[in-house]
Scaffold this active site. Structure first.
Site, PDB file in Angstrom:
ATOM      1  N   LEU A 172       0.824  -1.214   0.000  1.00 56.66           N
ATOM      2  CA  LEU A 172       0.000   0.000   0.000  1.00 56.66           C
ATOM      3  C   LEU A 172       0.861   1.268   0.000  1.00 56.66           C
ATOM      4  O   LEU A 172       2.029   1.241   0.405  1.00 56.66           O
ATOM      5  CB  LEU A 172      -0.881   0.014   1.255  1.00 56.66           C
ATOM      6  CG  LEU A 172      -1.936  -1.084   1.399  1.00 56.66           C
ATOM      7  CD1 LEU A 172      -2.537  -1.044   2.798  1.00 56.66           C
ATOM      8  CD2 LEU A 172      -3.011  -0.932   0.337  1.00 56.66           C
ATOM      9  N   GLY A 215       2.465   4.241   1.532  1.00 56.14           N
ATOM     10  CA  GLY A 215       2.807   4.505   2.927  1.00 56.14           C
ATOM     11  C   GLY A 215       3.260   3.280   3.700  1.00 56.14           C
ATOM     12  O   GLY A 215       3.565   3.363   4.891  1.00 56.14           O
ATOM     13  N   CYS A 216       3.342   2.126   3.029  1.00 53.89           N
ATOM     14  CA  CYS A 216       3.726   0.882   3.755  1.00 53.89           C
ATOM     15  C   CYS A 216       5.217   0.850   4.073  1.00 53.89           C
ATOM     16  O   CYS A 216       5.662   0.088   4.925  1.00 53.89           O
ATOM     17  CB  CYS A 216       3.313  -0.344   2.946  1.00 53.89           C
ATOM     18  SG  CYS A 216       4.278  -0.623   1.447  1.00 53.89           S
ATOM     19  N   GLY A 217       6.022   1.646   3.357  1.00 50.87           N
ATOM     20  CA  GLY A 217       7.459   1.682   3.634  1.00 50.87           C
ATOM     21  C   GLY A 217       8.313   1.201   2.470  1.00 50.87           C
ATOM     22  O   GLY A 217       9.540   1.117   2.561  1.00 50.87           O
ATOM     23  N   LYS A 218       7.682   0.922   1.325  1.00 49.36           N
ATOM     24  CA  LYS A 218       8.400   0.358   0.162  1.00 49.36           C
ATOM     25  C   LYS A 218       9.654   1.154  -0.183  1.00 49.36           C
ATOM     26  O   LYS A 218      10.751   0.630  -0.262  1.00 49.36           O
ATOM     27  CB  LYS A 218       7.512   0.349  -1.076  1.00 49.36           C
ATOM     28  CG  LYS A 218       6.224  -0.393  -0.983  1.00 49.36           C
ATOM     29  CD  LYS A 218       5.461  -0.385  -2.316  1.00 49.36           C
ATOM     30  CE  LYS A 218       4.985   1.007  -2.730  1.00 49.36           C
ATOM     31  NZ  LYS A 218       4.031   1.648  -1.833  1.00 49.36           N
ATOM     32  N   SER A 219       9.467   2.474  -0.432  1.00 50.50           N
ATOM     33  CA  SER A 219      10.595   3.297  -0.900  1.00 50.50           C
ATOM     34  C   SER A 219      11.690   3.399   0.152  1.00 50.50           C
ATOM     35  O   SER A 219      12.873   3.296  -0.162  1.00 50.50           O
ATOM     36  CB  SER A 219      10.120   4.713  -1.252  1.00 50.50           C
ATOM     37  OG  SER A 219       9.007   4.649  -2.092  1.00 50.50           O
ATOM     38  N   SER A 260       1.893  -1.365  -7.261  1.00 52.70           N
ATOM     39  CA  SER A 260       1.637  -2.543  -8.131  1.00 52.70           C
ATOM     40  C   SER A 260       0.564  -3.440  -7.514  1.00 52.70           C
ATOM     41  O   SER A 260       0.845  -4.568  -7.094  1.00 52.70           O
ATOM     42  CB  SER A 260       2.924  -3.327  -8.399  1.00 52.70           C
ATOM     43  OG  SER A 260       3.662  -3.620  -7.229  1.00 52.70           O
TER      44      SER A 260
HETATM   45  N1  LIG Z   1      -4.823   6.985  -6.679  1.00 53.70           N
HETATM   46  C1  LIG Z   1      -3.624   6.640  -6.172  1.00 53.70           C
HETATM   47  N2  LIG Z   1      -3.428   5.380  -5.703  1.00 53.70           N
HETATM   48  C2  LIG Z   1      -2.215   5.042  -5.187  1.00 53.70           C
HETATM   49  N3  LIG Z   1      -1.139   5.872  -5.090  1.00 53.70           N
HETATM   50  C3  LIG Z   1      -1.324   7.127  -5.575  1.00 53.70           C
HETATM   51  C4  LIG Z   1      -2.553   7.565  -6.121  1.00 53.70           C
HETATM   52  N4  LIG Z   1      -2.422   8.884  -6.478  1.00 53.70           N
HETATM   53  C5  LIG Z   1      -1.172   9.232  -6.177  1.00 53.70           C
HETATM   54  N5  LIG Z   1      -0.494   8.199  -5.636  1.00 53.70           N
HETATM   55  C6  LIG Z   1       0.918   8.252  -5.280  1.00 53.70           C
HETATM   56  O1  LIG Z   1       1.565   7.515  -6.321  1.00 53.70           O
HETATM   57  C7  LIG Z   1       2.377   6.511  -5.790  1.00 53.70           C
HETATM   58  C8  LIG Z   1       2.009   5.175  -6.386  1.00 53.70           C
HETATM   59  O2  LIG Z   1       2.534   5.138  -7.675  1.00 53.70           O
HETATM   60  P1  LIG Z   1       2.886   3.694  -8.257  1.00 53.70           P
HETATM   61  O3  LIG Z   1       3.441   3.919  -9.622  1.00 53.70           O
HETATM   62  O4  LIG Z   1       3.695   2.956  -7.264  1.00 53.70           O
HETATM   63  O5  LIG Z   1       1.431   3.047  -8.354  1.00 53.70           O
HETATM   64  S1  LIG Z   1       1.007   1.749  -9.214  1.00 53.70           S
HETATM   65  O6  LIG Z   1       2.087   0.760  -9.030  1.00 53.70           O
HETATM   66  O7  LIG Z   1       0.835   2.188 -10.602  1.00 53.70           O
HETATM   67  O8  LIG Z   1      -0.301   1.327  -8.570  1.00 53.70           O
HETATM   68  C9  LIG Z   1       2.147   6.439  -4.333  1.00 53.70           C
HETATM   69  O9  LIG Z   1       3.449   6.573  -3.785  1.00 53.70           O
HETATM   70  P2  LIG Z   1       3.872   5.722  -2.514  1.00 53.70           P
HETATM   71  O10 LIG Z   1       3.106   6.378  -1.387  1.00 53.70           O
HETATM   72  O11 LIG Z   1       5.340   5.909  -2.414  1.00 53.70           O
HETATM   73  O12 LIG Z   1       3.439   4.292  -2.736  1.00 53.70           O
HETATM   74  C10 LIG Z   1       1.250   7.604  -3.961  1.00 53.70           C
HETATM   75  O13 LIG Z   1       1.952   8.534  -3.164  1.00 53.70           O
HETATM   76  N1  LIG Z   2       9.983   0.759   9.574  1.00 54.91           N
HETATM   77  C1  LIG Z   2       9.423   1.977   9.656  1.00 54.91           C
HETATM   78  N2  LIG Z   2       9.120   2.498  10.865  1.00 54.91           N
HETATM   79  C2  LIG Z   2       8.544   3.717  10.963  1.00 54.91           C
HETATM   80  N3  LIG Z   2       8.226   4.514   9.913  1.00 54.91           N
HETATM   81  C3  LIG Z   2       8.514   4.024   8.679  1.00 54.91           C
HETATM   82  C4  LIG Z   2       9.113   2.758   8.474  1.00 54.91           C
HETATM   83  N4  LIG Z   2       9.274   2.571   7.136  1.00 54.91           N
HETATM   84  C5  LIG Z   2       8.799   3.687   6.538  1.00 54.91           C
HETATM   85  N5  LIG Z   2       8.348   4.568   7.460  1.00 54.91           N
HETATM   86  C6  LIG Z   2       7.741   5.897   7.215  1.00 54.91           C
HETATM   87  O1  LIG Z   2       6.494   5.659   6.595  1.00 54.91           O
HETATM   88  C7  LIG Z   2       6.237   6.670   5.609  1.00 54.91           C
HETATM   89  C8  LIG Z   2       6.002   6.006   4.265  1.00 54.91           C
HETATM   90  O2  LIG Z   2       7.212   5.393   3.859  1.00 54.91           O
HETATM   91  P1  LIG Z   2       7.496   5.230   2.292  1.00 54.91           P
HETATM   92  O3  LIG Z   2       8.785   4.538   2.141  1.00 54.91           O
HETATM   93  O4  LIG Z   2       7.307   6.544   1.598  1.00 54.91           O
HETATM   94  O5  LIG Z   2       6.308   4.256   1.875  1.00 54.91           O
HETATM   95  P2  LIG Z   2       5.816   3.872   0.398  1.00 54.91           P
HETATM   96  O6  LIG Z   2       6.990   4.059  -0.510  1.00 54.91           O
HETATM   97  O7  LIG Z   2       5.354   2.470   0.523  1.00 54.91           O
HETATM   98  O8  LIG Z   2       4.711   4.830   0.116  1.00 54.91           O
HETATM   99  C9  LIG Z   2       7.461   7.583   5.604  1.00 54.91           C
HETATM  100  O9  LIG Z   2       7.183   8.721   6.439  1.00 54.91           O
HETATM  101  C10 LIG Z   2       8.542   6.735   6.242  1.00 54.91           C
HETATM  102  O10 LIG Z   2       9.510   7.522   6.913  1.00 54.91           O
END
Ligand SMILES: Nc1ncnc2c1ncn2[C@@H]1O[C@H](COP(=O)(O)OS(=O)(=O)O)[C@@H](OP(=O)(O)O)[C@H]1O
Ligand SMILES: Nc1ncnc2c1ncn2[C@@H]1O[C@H](COP(=O)(O)OP(=O)(O)O)[C@@H](O)[C@H]1O
Length: 217
Positions: A34, A36-40, A124
């Site tokens: 999801l 915000g799950c921490g992927k990046s 994804s």
């Molecule tokens: N509608 C919607 N749904 C999900 N995410 C959204 C959306 N709009 C913008 N974002 C931001 O775009 C990041 C996800 O892009 P991705 O290329 O990883 O998405 S996907 O794989 O095509 O589903 C994702 O980044 P991460 O938070 O790092 O996952 C979001 O911040």
């Molecule tokens: N293990 C962890 N413990 C606490 N916070 C985390 C952890 N991993 C990621 N975070 C925090 O969670 C938020 C989302 O991380 P991010 O890597 O951007 O997630 P994603 O790429 O899945 O959207 C960021 O503020 C990051 O600092």
């Protein structure tokens, strides 16, 4: 398969030669989960740990790639015609996400074929899209695609909400938001199932992935 005039061109330098030059095996480590799950964060930590081990790596990340290779129409329209932008720009509808992952999967496969340990961090959400990337990557060699499910509960992702997107999604300001108004199909059999939202740091989570990859100095 439909006949095309596109003919595959074999390279003089083989994949094995490229990998032995680097002293490593090129693979794709595919982080999914999801927003915000921490992927990046975890992918970047793993990148750092691998670099410190002297490994050649690259990170591909959803937000960054959507500034370039998979940019949205409004960004493409700054440089290209409106028709081009509408045709090639990507949003978050199911077909746009399918194309987003298709493009990234092809690029990641090329990077792995050059010997790089390629870390990808994309929501994804669709199993079918991830499986297609696996097929592309493993067409060259089985085992080169490592799916990492970053399994952080939605409640934690929403509490974190670093970009305020969950708040906007809840307010109906963002359509098709994964986990809120769009599906996320969790991996059924990932190579690595990483628990998220507990008290482990990103570095500790990355170290777990590194250990499971079996890559040492
Ligand atoms: N509608 C919607 N749904 C999900 N995410 C959204 C959306 N709009 C913008 N974002 C931001 O775009 C990041 C996800 O892009 P991705 O290329 O990883 O998405 S996907 O794989 O095509 O589903 C994702 O980044 P991460 O938070 O790092 O996952 C979001 O911040
Ligand atoms: N293990 C962890 N413990 C606490 N916070 C985390 C952890 N991993 C990621 N975070 C925090 O969670 C938020 C989302 O991380 P991010 O890597 O951007 O997630 P994603 O790429 O899945 O959207 C960021 O503020 C990051 O600092």
């Amino acid at each position: 398969m439909a006949k095309t005039n596109i003919v595959w061109h074999d390279h003089s330098v083989s994949r094995q030669q490229r990998e032995s030059l680097l002293g490593q095996r090129g693979i794709v480590v595919w982080f999914t989960g999801l927003s915000g799950c921490g992927k990046s964060t975890i992918a970047n930590e793993l990148d750092k740990q691998l670099h410190e081990l002297g490994r050649a790596t690259m990170v591909l990340d959803g937000d960054n790639i959507r500034h370039g290779l998979c940019a949205p129409p409004e960004r493409l329209a700054q440089e290209h015609s409106r028709e081009f932008a509408a045709r090639f720009g990507l949003g978050f509808g199911e077909t746009d996400r399918e194309e987003n992952i298709r493009r990234i999967g092809s690029v990641a496969a090329l990077m792995a074929a050059s010997g790089l340990i390629t870390l990808t961090a994309f929501v994804s959400p669709y199993r079918r899209d991830r499986d297609r990337v696996r097929k592309i990557v493993e067409a060259q060699r089985a085992g080169d695609f490592v799916e990492v499910f970053v399994d952080t509960p939605l409640e934690i992702c929403e509490l974190r909400d670093p970009k305020g997107l969950y708040k906007k999604a809840r307010a109906g300001e963002i359509k098709n938001f994964t986990g809120i108004s769009d599906p996320y199909e969790a991996p059924e059999n990932p190579e690595i199932h990483l628990r998220g939202g507990d008290d482990r740091t990103p570095a500790e989570q990355a170290a777990e992935v590194l250990a499971k990859l079996g890559i040492d100095s």
